[in-house]
Design an enzyme around this catalytic site. Structure first.
Site, PDB file in Angstrom:
ATOM      1  N   ASP A  87       0.848  -1.198   0.000  1.00 27.36           N
ATOM      2  CA  ASP A  87       0.000   0.000   0.000  1.00 27.36           C
ATOM      3  C   ASP A  87       0.881   1.245   0.000  1.00 27.36           C
ATOM      4  O   ASP A  87       2.059   1.190   0.360  1.00 27.36           O
ATOM      5  CB  ASP A  87      -0.946   0.028   1.209  1.00 27.36           C
ATOM      6  CG  ASP A  87      -0.221   0.112   2.554  1.00 27.36           C
ATOM      7  OD1 ASP A  87       0.834  -0.534   2.710  1.00 27.36           O
ATOM      8  OD2 ASP A  87      -0.718   0.826   3.454  1.00 27.36           O
ATOM      9  N   ASP A 118       8.744   3.710  -1.056  1.00 27.93           N
ATOM     10  CA  ASP A 118       7.963   3.325   0.129  1.00 27.93           C
ATOM     11  C   ASP A 118       6.649   2.699  -0.301  1.00 27.93           C
ATOM     12  O   ASP A 118       5.656   3.382  -0.430  1.00 27.93           O
ATOM     13  CB  ASP A 118       7.731   4.577   0.993  1.00 27.93           C
ATOM     14  CG  ASP A 118       7.082   4.273   2.328  1.00 27.93           C
ATOM     15  OD1 ASP A 118       6.962   3.091   2.692  1.00 27.93           O
ATOM     16  OD2 ASP A 118       6.680   5.235   3.012  1.00 27.93           O
ATOM     17  N   GLU A 152       0.044  -1.011   5.915  1.00 31.13           N
ATOM     18  CA  GLU A 152       1.124  -0.464   6.741  1.00 31.13           C
ATOM     19  C   GLU A 152       0.938   1.022   6.960  1.00 31.13           C
ATOM     20  O   GLU A 152       1.155   1.534   8.053  1.00 31.13           O
ATOM     21  CB  GLU A 152       2.492  -0.733   6.087  1.00 31.13           C
ATOM     22  CG  GLU A 152       3.679  -0.554   7.038  1.00 31.13           C
ATOM     23  CD  GLU A 152       4.159   0.874   7.187  1.00 31.13           C
ATOM     24  OE1 GLU A 152       4.855   1.161   8.165  1.00 31.13           O
ATOM     25  OE2 GLU A 152       3.823   1.733   6.336  1.00 31.13           O
ATOM     26  N   GLU A 153       0.524   1.716   5.905  1.00 33.58           N
ATOM     27  CA  GLU A 153       0.422   3.184   5.999  1.00 33.58           C
ATOM     28  C   GLU A 153      -0.764   3.641   6.827  1.00 33.58           C
ATOM     29  O   GLU A 153      -0.934   4.831   7.077  1.00 33.58           O
ATOM     30  CB  GLU A 153       0.363   3.806   4.601  1.00 33.58           C
ATOM     31  CG  GLU A 153       1.593   3.531   3.728  1.00 33.58           C
ATOM     32  CD  GLU A 153       2.875   4.213   4.207  1.00 33.58           C
ATOM     33  OE1 GLU A 153       2.888   4.765   5.326  1.00 33.58           O
ATOM     34  OE2 GLU A 153       3.857   4.174   3.443  1.00 33.58           O
ATOM     35  N   ASP A 179      12.429  -1.307   4.075  1.00 35.46           N
ATOM     36  CA  ASP A 179      11.396  -0.261   4.040  1.00 35.46           C
ATOM     37  C   ASP A 179      11.942   0.992   4.711  1.00 35.46           C
ATOM     38  O   ASP A 179      11.216   1.747   5.325  1.00 35.46           O
ATOM     39  CB  ASP A 179      10.131  -0.780   4.747  1.00 35.46           C
ATOM     40  CG  ASP A 179       8.946   0.149   4.568  1.00 35.46           C
ATOM     41  OD1 ASP A 179       8.951   0.942   3.602  1.00 35.46           O
ATOM     42  OD2 ASP A 179       8.030   0.098   5.403  1.00 35.46           O
ATOM     43  N   HIS A 426       6.142   9.873   1.229  1.00 36.46           N
ATOM     44  CA  HIS A 426       4.877  10.504   1.647  1.00 36.46           C
ATOM     45  C   HIS A 426       4.694  11.902   1.059  1.00 36.46           C
ATOM     46  O   HIS A 426       3.749  12.586   1.429  1.00 36.46           O
ATOM     47  CB  HIS A 426       4.758  10.603   3.188  1.00 36.46           C
ATOM     48  CG  HIS A 426       4.751   9.280   3.878  1.00 36.46           C
ATOM     49  ND1 HIS A 426       4.278   9.115   5.166  1.00 36.46           N
ATOM     50  CD2 HIS A 426       5.146   8.044   3.470  1.00 36.46           C
ATOM     51  CE1 HIS A 426       4.400   7.837   5.515  1.00 36.46           C
ATOM     52  NE2 HIS A 426       4.931   7.175   4.496  1.00 36.46           N
TER      53      HIS A 426
HETATM   54  N1  BES Z   1       8.672   3.043   5.486  1.00 40.67           N
HETATM   55  C1  BES Z   1       8.084   3.910   6.450  1.00 40.67           C
HETATM   56  C2  BES Z   1       8.850   3.954   7.758  1.00 40.67           C
HETATM   57  C3  BES Z   1      10.254   4.513   7.719  1.00 40.67           C
HETATM   58  C4  BES Z   1      10.685   5.398   6.745  1.00 40.67           C
HETATM   59  C5  BES Z   1      11.110   4.149   8.711  1.00 40.67           C
HETATM   60  C6  BES Z   1      11.979   5.871   6.769  1.00 40.67           C
HETATM   61  C7  BES Z   1      12.396   4.633   8.749  1.00 40.67           C
HETATM   62  C8  BES Z   1      12.833   5.505   7.778  1.00 40.67           C
HETATM   63  C9  BES Z   1       6.652   3.449   6.718  1.00 40.67           C
HETATM   64  O1  BES Z   1       5.973   3.136   5.528  1.00 40.67           O
HETATM   65  C10 BES Z   1       5.890   4.565   7.360  1.00 40.67           C
HETATM   66  O2  BES Z   1       5.678   5.553   6.714  1.00 40.67           O
HETATM   67  N2  BES Z   1       5.463   4.393   8.616  1.00 40.67           N
HETATM   68  C11 BES Z   1       4.634   5.345   9.281  1.00 40.67           C
HETATM   69  C12 BES Z   1       3.995   4.732  10.489  1.00 40.67           C
HETATM   70  C13 BES Z   1       2.631   4.122  10.286  1.00 40.67           C
HETATM   71  C14 BES Z   1       2.089   3.612  11.592  1.00 40.67           C
HETATM   72  C15 BES Z   1       1.654   5.039   9.614  1.00 40.67           C
HETATM   73  C16 BES Z   1       5.451   6.493   9.794  1.00 40.67           C
HETATM   74  O3  BES Z   1       6.618   6.323  10.173  1.00 40.67           O
HETATM   75  O4  BES Z   1       4.903   7.586   9.839  1.00 40.67           O
HETATM   76 MN    MN Z   2       7.109   1.978   4.300  1.00 38.84          MN
HETATM   77 MN    MN Z   3       5.330   5.048   4.613  1.00 45.68          MN
END
Ligand code: BES
Ligand code: MN
Ligand code: MN
Length: 453
Positions: A87, A118, A152-153, A179, A426
């Site tokens: 996603d 991502d 995940e997002e 990721d 993002h």
């Molecule tokens: N891939 C990211 C997380 C990430 C990016 C970790 C860069 C370390 C470095 C993941 O897809 C993400 O965006 N996670 C969200 C959390 C989720 C609970 C919505 C985030 O970190 O905001």
């Molecule tokens: Mn990610």
């Molecule tokens: Mn992300």
């Protein structure tokens, strides 16, 4: 027959064009209108895994489906669980993209598209590394479980129950995830931590309706003013989070890790200029990289209140809302943070309004156990593929499921990412370096070979 690396080299163009098909599917998980596309992406992925020679299935959940694929033809070899997500985040604001988000475009050695970094691009690299082994040896060096989720997002609401209910099928010796980022171009990295997350909405309510700000201004509380006061109360002058008890569980990081962080080739001034800010700020007493990786934060993510159209409207709004998130570090716990924020809001809520805290989602922080043969294999594989030994780094973002994997499956997680700082995750114009896509596939093929040897 060619070796896996030779196979990769001669099939890179096809790998890229397949990835572009994946990237064309707008699998935005947060918006209901894309549910069909998200399902289509799951089916596309399952088919590619089947093509490689794995047994793949789509597992329905109350939300977006999980793609689960297995290959267990290497008795005696370890089992690796590869996790990723198909996603993506919404692409808006659309008019800030230089090329359309779901039409992958190559410019300056980069692949531009929502999900390029991502996480579709990085997830697909694993599948192509597996293909390279399967196509040249007719088998894989390790047993494999591929687990790709479509939520995940949006906080992985259905993945934890799925993992709990399928412990035997997911049993593994190691979890591998791509990721995250490399520290810099040409400098591969292994993660020593990820931050956790606590995400809230704060709702402030005042009078029965919006009011004329002249007729009523001065007699009743203004939810906008009240919310501003609440937000201001979240930090002190040192840039620390001013919620009592917030730092109680924050781990004091070891001197060795802090030295490793200090040794990384980081330049504050270049970082400041690249972001086009007049100055860098943050918690006093810590460097930029420490603030990003090993210290917790509190940030407003969105604000809603009153009249925001053109010109002026004299109005006393009757409600205000802020989306506020906390990045957490080991050993903070999101549920404890919720309690502390609730207590804090009760203590600071201005008179004349009601304040409500709504928890959106949370995830625990993660600290790697960076030792053992799997980590040595990863170091060697990254060095051979990139020509430089990997550096240790932290992850400022969150992948909440990592801690659940380790706890539930009893296997350590290895996080090696291939996007770069500045890849616009993002954000508009998300990209992935073609070079990292290619070298990353090589690194992963080498890693699986070493894990099986
Ligand atoms: N891939 C990211 C997380 C990430 C990016 C970790 C860069 C370390 C470095 C993941 O897809 C993400 O965006 N996670 C969200 C959390 C989720 C609970 C919505 C985030 O970190 O905001
Ligand atoms: Mn990610
Ligand atoms: Mn992300």
């Amino acid at each position: 027959m060619a070796d896996p690396l030779g196979f990769i080299e001669s099939h890179l163009a096809r790998f890229r064009s397949e990835l572009y098909d994946f990237l064309r599917i707008p699998s935005v998980s947060t918006a209901g209108e894309h549910d069909g596309d998200t399902r289509a992406a799951a089916h596309w992925l399952a088919q590619r895994l089947t093509d490689v020679g794995l047994t793949a299935e789509i597992v329905d959940t109350p939300g977006h489906p999980i793609v689960l694929a297995e290959w267990s033809g290497a008795p005696g070899a370890p089992t690796v669980l590869i996790y990723g997500h198909y996603d993506v985040q919404p692409p808006d604001p659309l008019d800030e993209w230089s090329s359309p988000p779901f039409e992958p475009t190559e410019r300056d050695g980069r692949i531009y598209a929502r999900g390029a970094a991502d996480d579709k691009g990085q997830l697909y690299m694993h599948i192509k590394a597996l293909e390279a082994h399967m196509a040249t040896a007719g088998s894989l060096p390790v047993n494999v479980v591929v687990l790709a989720e479509g939520e995940e997002e949006i906080g992985s609401p259905n993945l934890v129950p799925f993992v709990q209910a399928n412990l035997e099928r997911l049993a593994c010796d190691l979890v591998v995830i791509s990721d995250t980022e490399m520290f810099a171009e040409g400098l591969p990295s292994l993660l020593f931590s990820l931050r956790g997350l606590s995400y809230f909405e704060i709702h402030v309510k005042g009078a029965r309706s919006d009011l004329h700000s002249g007729n009523y201004g001065g007699s009743v509380a203004n939810p906008g003013n009240a919310l501003a006061a609440i937000i201001a109360s979240l930090h002190d002058a040192e840039g620390r989070v001013a919620i009592p008890g917030f730092y109680d569980d924050v781990l004091e990081w070891d001197a060795e890790t802090r030295e490793q962080i200090a040794d990384l080739p980081h330049d504050d001034e270049a970082y400041r200029q690249e972001l086009e800010v007049p100055a860098l700020t943050g918690e006093r007493g810590f460097t930029t990289l420490e603030r990003l990786w090993i210290r917790p934060t509190c940030d407003v993510n969105g604000l809603l209140c009153g009249y925001t159209g053109a010109g002026a409207k004299t109005v006393l709004p009757n409600k205000a809302m802020a989306k506020v998130s906390f990045r957490l570090v080991p050993s903070q716990n999101p549920s404890r943070v919720t309690e502390l924020v609730e207590e804090h809001l009760r203590a600071v809520a201005p008179k004349g309004v009601t304040v409500e805290l709504v928890e959106i989602h949370g995830g625990r922080p993660w600290k790697a156990k960076l030792e053992g043969p799997a980590f040595d294999a990863a170091r060697e594989a990254l060095e051979e593929a990139f020509g430089t030994a990997p550096v240790p780094m932290g992850g400022g973002g969150s992948i909440p499921i990592v801690v659940d994997f380790e706890e539930q499956l009893g296997a350590p997680a290895l996080l090696l990412g291939f996007s770069l700082p500045g890849c616009n995750l993002h954000a508009p114009d998300e990209w992935l370096p073609i070079d990292n896509f290619e070298k990353g596939i090589v690194a992963l093929a080498l890693l699986y070979g070493k894990l099986g040897a």
